[in-house]
Design a protein around this motif. Structure first.
Motif, PDB file in Angstrom:
ATOM      1  N   CYS A 157       5.092  16.579  -4.558  1.00 23.24           N
ATOM      2  CA  CYS A 157       4.784  15.573  -3.553  1.00 23.24           C
ATOM      3  C   CYS A 157       5.676  15.702  -2.314  1.00 23.24           C
ATOM      4  N   ILE A 158       5.256  15.062  -1.258  1.00 23.03           N
ATOM      5  CA  ILE A 158       6.098  14.796  -0.100  1.00 23.03           C
ATOM      6  C   ILE A 158       6.187  13.285   0.041  1.00 23.03           C
TER       7      ILE A 158
ATOM      8  N   PRO B 110       9.015  -0.073  -0.273  1.00 19.88           N
ATOM      9  CA  PRO B 110       8.214   0.924  -1.000  1.00 19.88           C
ATOM     10  C   PRO B 110       8.218   2.262  -0.269  1.00 19.88           C
ATOM     11  N   ILE B 111       8.125   3.335  -1.041  1.00 22.03           N
ATOM     12  CA  ILE B 111       8.101   4.686  -0.494  1.00 22.03           C
ATOM     13  C   ILE B 111       6.733   5.286  -0.772  1.00 22.03           C
ATOM     14  N   THR B 112       6.165   5.916   0.241  1.00 21.35           N
ATOM     15  CA  THR B 112       4.843   6.505   0.132  1.00 21.35           C
ATOM     16  C   THR B 112       4.955   7.968  -0.302  1.00 21.35           C
TER      17      THR B 112
ATOM     18  N   ASN C 230      -3.402  12.920  -4.226  1.00 22.37           N
ATOM     19  CA  ASN C 230      -2.954  11.669  -4.842  1.00 22.37           C
ATOM     20  C   ASN C 230      -1.983  10.968  -3.890  1.00 22.37           C
ATOM     21  N   HIS C 231      -2.398   9.862  -3.342  1.00 19.14           N
ATOM     22  CA  HIS C 231      -1.623   9.141  -2.328  1.00 19.14           C
ATOM     23  C   HIS C 231      -1.309   7.752  -2.869  1.00 19.14           C
ATOM     24  N   PHE C 232      -0.014   7.450  -3.019  1.00 17.92           N
ATOM     25  CA  PHE C 232       0.333   6.144  -3.580  1.00 17.92           C
ATOM     26  C   PHE C 232       1.741   5.755  -3.146  1.00 17.92           C
ATOM     27  N   ASP C 233       2.045   4.460  -3.337  1.00 16.40           N
ATOM     28  CA  ASP C 233       3.364   3.911  -3.016  1.00 16.40           C
ATOM     29  C   ASP C 233       4.104   3.580  -4.304  1.00 16.40           C
TER      30      ASP C 233
ATOM     31  N   GLY D 197       5.789   9.998 -13.757  1.00 15.66           N
ATOM     32  CA  GLY D 197       6.325  11.340 -13.955  1.00 15.66           C
ATOM     33  C   GLY D 197       5.253  12.407 -13.898  1.00 15.66           C
ATOM     34  N   LYS D 198       4.122  12.157 -14.525  1.00 20.08           N
ATOM     35  CA  LYS D 198       3.036  13.135 -14.518  1.00 20.08           C
ATOM     36  C   LYS D 198       2.418  13.277 -13.135  1.00 20.08           C
ATOM     37  N   ALA D 199       2.410  12.189 -12.358  1.00 21.90           N
ATOM     38  CA  ALA D 199       1.849  12.252 -11.008  1.00 21.90           C
ATOM     39  C   ALA D 199       2.783  12.980 -10.047  1.00 21.90           C
ATOM     40  N   LEU D 200       4.098  12.828 -10.254  1.00 22.12           N
ATOM     41  CA  LEU D 200       5.070  13.377  -9.316  1.00 22.12           C
ATOM     42  C   LEU D 200       5.499  14.800  -9.652  1.00 22.12           C
TER      43      LEU D 200
END
Length: 216
Positions: free
Chosen positions: A154-155, A180-182, A189-192, A205-208
């Motif tokens: 991610c970024i 919150p951090i985006t 996958n875009h989330f905060d 963890g699995k998303a990042l």
């Protein structure tokens, strides 16, 4: 004429026996090679499972440190600069190797880089190739090596500054509430993440962090 025919048959019989013996030896030799290949494939499967298990366990363990970094200004940069892997992931690797009738040899070798860690695991099978026509196979174990990576996919960007200038500096006694951090992961996958109320790490963890095998 009859005596010569019987003589030819007598000379051909030993050649026939030698050919049959040679073919049988080749058949047993190919069987030995097949058993060695099966043992080697079992070792590679055990190594792959052990490396992946170590990497996945490490991803699970870095959750508290990662979420704690979100609470600090610039905390993520510090996290990726000096986070470390404990010994528990290698214990998990041994458990998965044992499930595949193998043992980890020499522990786990970790290599850390910015936003990426690698773990290399070498295993040796508990079973041997077994008795074959090739001498020594009854004591021959198979070994294999596998490397898995934990890769941040991610970024991120901090909370946006208010319009018309920079963010005002808080007083010394004023408590700063982390915003919150985006995160934008793999461009899809875009989330905060709210540092004060994050989702369970098993999901984050699995998303990042991606975990996968790489070629040695």
């Amino acid at each position: 004429m009859i005596g010569r025919h019987r003589s030819d048959q007598g000379q051909a019989f030993p050649i026939y026996i030698a050919m049959v013996a040679g073919l049988l030896f080749l058949a047993f030799a190919f069987f030995a090679v097949g058993k060695a290949s099966v043992t080697r494939n079992g070792a590679q499967g055990a190594a792959d499972a052990a490396a992946l298990a170590a990497a996945q366990q490490a991803r699970d363990e870095i959750g508290p440190a990662f979420l704690g970094a979100l609470l600090l200004p610039g905390g993520l940069n510090d996290f990726f600069g000096d986070h470390y892997i404990s010994g528990e992931p290698c214990n998990q690797a041994q458990r998965f190797a044992a499930n595949n009738r193998a043992d980890v040899v020499g522990g786990c070798a970790w290599s850390s880089g910015f936003q990426r860690d690698e773990v290399t695991v070498r295993v040796k099978t508990r079973n041997t190739v077994g008795d074959t026509v090739i001498p020594g196979t009854e004591t021959k174990h198979a070994t294999a090596t596998a490397t898995a990576v934990i890769e941040f996919r991610c970024i991120w960007k901090p909370a946006e500054e208010p319009e018309g200038g920079t963010t005002p500096q808080p007083d010394e006694d004023e408590e700063v509430t982390p915003a919150p951090i985006t995160f934008d992961c793999d461009g899809r996958n875009h989330f905060d993440i709210d540092p004060l109320d994050p989702d369970p790490w098993s999901e984050l963890g699995k998303a990042l962090f991606a975990v996968h095998l790489i070629d040695d």
